[in-house]
Design a protein around this motif. Sequence first.
Motif, PDB file in Angstrom:
ATOM      1  N   SER A 162       0.817  -1.218   0.000  1.00  0.00           N
ATOM      2  CA  SER A 162       0.000   0.000   0.000  1.00  0.00           C
ATOM      3  C   SER A 162       0.851   1.270   0.000  1.00  0.00           C
ATOM      4  CB  SER A 162      -0.942   0.008   1.208  1.00  0.00           C
ATOM      5  OG  SER A 162      -0.207   0.011   2.422  1.00  0.00           O
ATOM      6  N   GLU A 163       1.936   1.275   0.766  1.00  0.00           N
ATOM      7  CA  GLU A 163       2.767   2.479   0.871  1.00  0.00           C
ATOM      8  C   GLU A 163       3.827   2.559  -0.219  1.00  0.00           C
ATOM      9  OE1 GLU A 163       2.069   4.913   2.958  1.00  0.00           O
ATOM     10  OE2 GLU A 163       0.359   3.684   3.596  1.00  0.00           O
ATOM     11  N   ARG A 164       4.214   1.429  -0.752  1.00  0.00           N
ATOM     12  CA  ARG A 164       5.123   1.319  -1.887  1.00  0.00           C
ATOM     13  C   ARG A 164       6.434   2.086  -1.697  1.00  0.00           C
ATOM     14  NH1 ARG A 164       2.815  -1.287  -5.576  1.00  0.00           N
ATOM     15  NH2 ARG A 164       4.186  -0.639  -7.257  1.00  0.00           N
ATOM     16  N   PHE A 190       3.195 -12.607  -2.774  1.00  0.00           N
ATOM     17  CA  PHE A 190       2.272 -11.577  -2.297  1.00  0.00           C
ATOM     18  C   PHE A 190       2.813 -10.154  -2.417  1.00  0.00           C
ATOM     19  CE2 PHE A 190       0.524 -15.356  -0.239  1.00  0.00           C
ATOM     20  CZ  PHE A 190      -0.824 -15.196  -0.532  1.00  0.00           C
ATOM     21  N   ALA A 191       4.051 -10.001  -2.856  1.00  0.00           N
ATOM     22  CA  ALA A 191       4.591  -8.662  -3.123  1.00  0.00           C
ATOM     23  C   ALA A 191       5.348  -8.727  -4.447  1.00  0.00           C
ATOM     24  CB  ALA A 191       5.501  -8.209  -1.989  1.00  0.00           C
ATOM     25  N   GLN A 192       4.620  -9.031  -5.504  1.00  0.00           N
ATOM     26  CA  GLN A 192       5.251  -9.345  -6.783  1.00  0.00           C
ATOM     27  C   GLN A 192       5.917  -8.143  -7.446  1.00  0.00           C
ATOM     28  OE1 GLN A 192       2.883 -11.745  -9.427  1.00  0.00           O
ATOM     29  NE2 GLN A 192       2.160 -13.094  -7.788  1.00  0.00           N
ATOM     30  N   ASP A 193       5.583  -6.929  -7.002  1.00  0.00           N
ATOM     31  CA  ASP A 193       6.243  -5.757  -7.566  1.00  0.00           C
ATOM     32  C   ASP A 193       7.650  -5.563  -7.013  1.00  0.00           C
ATOM     33  OD1 ASP A 193       4.092  -5.120  -9.144  1.00  0.00           O
ATOM     34  OD2 ASP A 193       3.176  -3.778  -7.672  1.00  0.00           O
ATOM     35  N   TYR A 194       7.989  -6.321  -5.988  1.00  0.00           N
ATOM     36  CA  TYR A 194       9.302  -6.195  -5.354  1.00  0.00           C
ATOM     37  C   TYR A 194      10.113  -7.473  -5.568  1.00  0.00           C
ATOM     38  CZ  TYR A 194       7.716  -2.008  -2.889  1.00  0.00           C
ATOM     39  OH  TYR A 194       7.262  -0.751  -2.587  1.00  0.00           O
ATOM     40  N   PRO A 195      11.030  -7.489  -6.516  1.00  0.00           N
ATOM     41  CA  PRO A 195      11.931  -8.648  -6.619  1.00  0.00           C
ATOM     42  C   PRO A 195      12.668  -8.838  -5.290  1.00  0.00           C
ATOM     43  CG  PRO A 195      12.133  -7.241  -8.548  1.00  0.00           C
ATOM     44  CD  PRO A 195      11.300  -6.484  -7.562  1.00  0.00           C
ATOM     45  N   VAL A 196      12.788 -10.079  -4.860  1.00  0.00           N
ATOM     46  CA  VAL A 196      13.340 -10.342  -3.532  1.00  0.00           C
ATOM     47  C   VAL A 196      14.865 -10.317  -3.545  1.00  0.00           C
ATOM     48  CG1 VAL A 196      11.339 -11.668  -2.791  1.00  0.00           C
ATOM     49  CG2 VAL A 196      13.260 -12.848  -3.908  1.00  0.00           C
ATOM     50  N   PHE A 197      15.420 -10.166  -2.352  1.00  0.00           N
ATOM     51  CA  PHE A 197      16.868 -10.265  -2.173  1.00  0.00           C
ATOM     52  C   PHE A 197      17.279 -11.730  -2.095  1.00  0.00           C
ATOM     53  CE2 PHE A 197      20.816 -10.341   0.253  1.00  0.00           C
ATOM     54  CZ  PHE A 197      21.531  -9.282  -0.281  1.00  0.00           C
ATOM     55  N   VAL A 198      16.454 -12.524  -1.399  1.00  0.00           N
ATOM     56  CA  VAL A 198      16.752 -13.945  -1.209  1.00  0.00           C
ATOM     57  C   VAL A 198      15.449 -14.675  -0.924  1.00  0.00           C
ATOM     58  CG1 VAL A 198      17.111 -13.776   1.297  1.00  0.00           C
ATOM     59  CG2 VAL A 198      18.328 -15.540   0.003  1.00  0.00           C
ATOM     60  N   VAL A 253       9.324  -2.786   8.673  1.00  0.00           N
ATOM     61  CA  VAL A 253       9.669  -2.222   7.364  1.00  0.00           C
ATOM     62  C   VAL A 253      10.499  -0.974   7.635  1.00  0.00           C
ATOM     63  CG1 VAL A 253       8.818  -1.213   5.222  1.00  0.00           C
ATOM     64  CG2 VAL A 253       7.580  -3.116   6.286  1.00  0.00           C
ATOM     65  N   ILE A 254      11.716  -0.984   7.141  1.00  0.00           N
ATOM     66  CA  ILE A 254      12.663   0.107   7.396  1.00  0.00           C
ATOM     67  C   ILE A 254      13.090   0.683   6.049  1.00  0.00           C
ATOM     68  CG2 ILE A 254      14.839   0.743   8.501  1.00  0.00           C
ATOM     69  CD1 ILE A 254      14.532  -1.745  10.275  1.00  0.00           C
ATOM     70  N   VAL A 255      13.014   2.010   5.931  1.00  0.00           N
ATOM     71  CA  VAL A 255      13.241   2.672   4.644  1.00  0.00           C
ATOM     72  C   VAL A 255      14.377   3.685   4.769  1.00  0.00           C
ATOM     73  CG1 VAL A 255      12.186   4.091   2.835  1.00  0.00           C
ATOM     74  CG2 VAL A 255      10.816   2.363   4.029  1.00  0.00           C
ATOM     75  N   ARG A 256      15.207   3.736   3.747  1.00  0.00           N
ATOM     76  CA  ARG A 256      16.302   4.715   3.707  1.00  0.00           C
ATOM     77  C   ARG A 256      15.704   6.117   3.547  1.00  0.00           C
ATOM     78  NH1 ARG A 256      21.899   3.874   2.209  1.00  0.00           N
ATOM     79  NH2 ARG A 256      21.416   1.759   1.468  1.00  0.00           N
ATOM     80  N   ARG A 257      16.135   7.041   4.391  1.00  0.00           N
ATOM     81  CA  ARG A 257      15.571   8.396   4.359  1.00  0.00           C
ATOM     82  C   ARG A 257      15.865   9.094   3.027  1.00  0.00           C
ATOM     83  NH1 ARG A 257      13.690  10.088   9.313  1.00  0.00           N
ATOM     84  NH2 ARG A 257      14.403   8.869  11.117  1.00  0.00           N
ATOM     85  N   THR A 258      17.052   8.881   2.510  1.00  0.00           N
ATOM     86  CA  THR A 258      17.406   9.449   1.210  1.00  0.00           C
ATOM     87  C   THR A 258      17.734   8.297   0.272  1.00  0.00           C
ATOM     88  OG1 THR A 258      18.352  11.402   2.287  1.00  0.00           O
ATOM     89  CG2 THR A 258      18.916  11.024  -0.036  1.00  0.00           C
ATOM     90  N   PRO A 259      16.782   7.916  -0.601  1.00  0.00           N
ATOM     91  CA  PRO A 259      17.014   6.753  -1.471  1.00  0.00           C
ATOM     92  C   PRO A 259      18.272   6.917  -2.309  1.00  0.00           C
ATOM     93  CG  PRO A 259      14.721   7.438  -1.557  1.00  0.00           C
ATOM     94  CD  PRO A 259      15.460   8.512  -0.804  1.00  0.00           C
ATOM     95  N   LEU A 260      18.936   5.799  -2.535  1.00  0.00           N
ATOM     96  CA  LEU A 260      20.114   5.812  -3.389  1.00  0.00           C
ATOM     97  C   LEU A 260      19.725   6.198  -4.807  1.00  0.00           C
ATOM     98  CD1 LEU A 260      21.969   2.592  -2.181  1.00  0.00           C
ATOM     99  CD2 LEU A 260      22.435   4.965  -1.555  1.00  0.00           C
ATOM    100  N   VAL A 261      20.631   6.843  -5.490  1.00  0.00           N
ATOM    101  CA  VAL A 261      20.370   7.331  -6.841  1.00  0.00           C
ATOM    102  C   VAL A 261      20.007   6.163  -7.755  1.00  0.00           C
ATOM    103  CG1 VAL A 261      21.366   8.494  -8.853  1.00  0.00           C
ATOM    104  CG2 VAL A 261      21.931   9.271  -6.541  1.00  0.00           C
ATOM    105  N   GLY A 262      18.964   6.363  -8.538  1.00  0.00           N
ATOM    106  CA  GLY A 262      18.559   5.344  -9.503  1.00  0.00           C
ATOM    107  C   GLY A 262      17.575   4.345  -8.952  1.00  0.00           C
ATOM    108  N   GLN A 263      17.218   4.473  -7.668  1.00  0.00           N
ATOM    109  CA  GLN A 263      16.272   3.538  -7.072  1.00  0.00           C
ATOM    110  C   GLN A 263      14.960   4.265  -6.819  1.00  0.00           C
ATOM    111  OE1 GLN A 263      17.063   0.454  -6.942  1.00  0.00           O
ATOM    112  NE2 GLN A 263      19.162   0.833  -7.559  1.00  0.00           N
ATOM    113  N   GLY A 264      14.024   4.116  -7.739  1.00  0.00           N
ATOM    114  CA  GLY A 264      12.736   4.769  -7.595  1.00  0.00           C
ATOM    115  C   GLY A 264      11.727   3.859  -6.947  1.00  0.00           C
ATOM    116  N   GLU A 265      10.476   4.271  -6.939  1.00  0.00           N
ATOM    117  CA  GLU A 265       9.419   3.452  -6.366  1.00  0.00           C
ATOM    118  C   GLU A 265       9.138   2.259  -7.259  1.00  0.00           C
ATOM    119  OE1 GLU A 265       5.999   5.771  -5.647  1.00  0.00           O
ATOM    120  OE2 GLU A 265       6.905   6.966  -4.060  1.00  0.00           O
ATOM    121  N   ALA A 266       8.627   1.215  -6.630  1.00  0.00           N
ATOM    122  CA  ALA A 266       8.258   0.018  -7.395  1.00  0.00           C
ATOM    123  C   ALA A 266       7.167   0.366  -8.384  1.00  0.00           C
ATOM    124  CB  ALA A 266       7.794  -1.079  -6.447  1.00  0.00           C
TER     125      ALA A 266
END
Length: 494
Positions: free
Chosen positions: A384-386, A404-412, A479-492
């Motif tokens: 919902s928050e994406r 259940f979160a198919q827009d997010y490719p997993v890390f592992v 759910v923990i989010v980086r305050r300033t996203p790394l360059v090139g990493q947009g929303e899903a």
Amino acid sequence: MMQRLTIERTLTIVLFILIFAIAARIPVDTDTWWHLRSGETILQSGFIYTDPFSFTMQGQAWIDHSWGAQVIMSLFWNVGGYLGLTIYMAGLATAGMIFVWLACTGNGYLRAFAIVLGAAAAAVFWSPRPQMISFFLSAVILYLLLDFQRGKRDRLWFIPVIMAIWGNLHAGFSIGLILMAALIAGETMGNLFAPNREPKVSWRGVRKLCLIFVVSLAAICINPYGLQMLTVPFQTVGIGALQNFIQEWNSPNFHERQMLPFLALLFLTFGAAGASARRLTWTDFLLYSGTAYLALNAGRNVALFAIAVTPMLTHYANSVLEERSWVLRPQRRVTRMMAIANVAIIVLVGLGAAVKVLAVMTPQSVREALALTLPVAAVEHLNSERPPENLFNSYNWGGYLTYFAQDYPVFVDGRTDLYGDSFLTSAYLNTALGGEDYAAVLDQYGINTLLIETGSGLANALKASPDWEVTYEDDMASVIVRRTPLVGQGEADG
């Protein structure tokens, strides 16, 4: 006809109804979901040859050894949802135990006792995954092999056909090869060291078993991945992280009550073989000791031990009972009233089992059960928050996220054969524990969002950092989010 429905037969029917009811449970295993996603992908786009679900291994070669079982699971899921998955699991568990029962000896009461013990031992590891097909087919193969060994029926040529199918369903086909190898080795040793002891398979029979083994090996290779399929079992068991960090690959914890049926089966079979005047055969020795070693080494192999040893228990226990004239003679017919009573018992037990299965499959019950072991609410927040990609996730939830979160490719996720030891230990485990250089790994993989266990080493480290913000937290997941996203990493993307 009804008068043939004796107490013994009624007990057998009731027993398998109850096994089905016990095996019917809500699918809470995280790996269930990446298997379902794979099955749906195959149905939509064809065979999978490279990883489509993670961003860490995306595009790398991957042997989807369970592709056939995944398609079957997806069909059950598409038709029946959670109830469909439950029927898939319970049906295979029950069918497997029916073949174990057929491989047993003795009257119905002895068989029922042994089946209860075997089912209780194996049930701990029943889950709606492709391995349930291996559970069923292992029982079928053992039944065919024991029938041949005991001189009843020679239906060995069914085995290569089964192995060809099995090679397209799950990498557990290696169990079929192990069972054949045990019989070949056991009967060879019997011919060499106990040539006058009966019963045993003749040298001609041993040669036929060897031929069946070789043909079965070739049959397994009839699959979308060819000869590579034969390497999968070795790749899987060779991953050290499995034994060190994944519960089902750990040795059984005998402080848990659920391990008591396994211990009972282990010791009762040993005792029955010792008390019987019937000499222990080399084949039984190899099956017992080999599957016991596998079960003691990894808890998931307890189910294989139950399949192999339950018939053995009845074989030697029946001998002990006959030697002491303690055998109950089964009824051949009952009165009409008794037959009607037996039918009523079967119907009532069947209705009770149906009510039990349907009762646990209500939407509320399913959600509550899933929420006990899986981050249901956290994933809903994620969707919902994406928050921005890339996502670092707990290994324990990777499979659930895949579906259940198919827009997010997993890390592992649970495909350890894809990720390998090096990645699992250095990139994942060291980071998940909040170990040295965890921040560098998060930067290296462009991680902007994490879904990890609340209170874990990594969660605590990130909470103390000004660069990260907790956007969702409950007793299980954060759910923990980086305050300033790394360059090139947009929303899903949606």
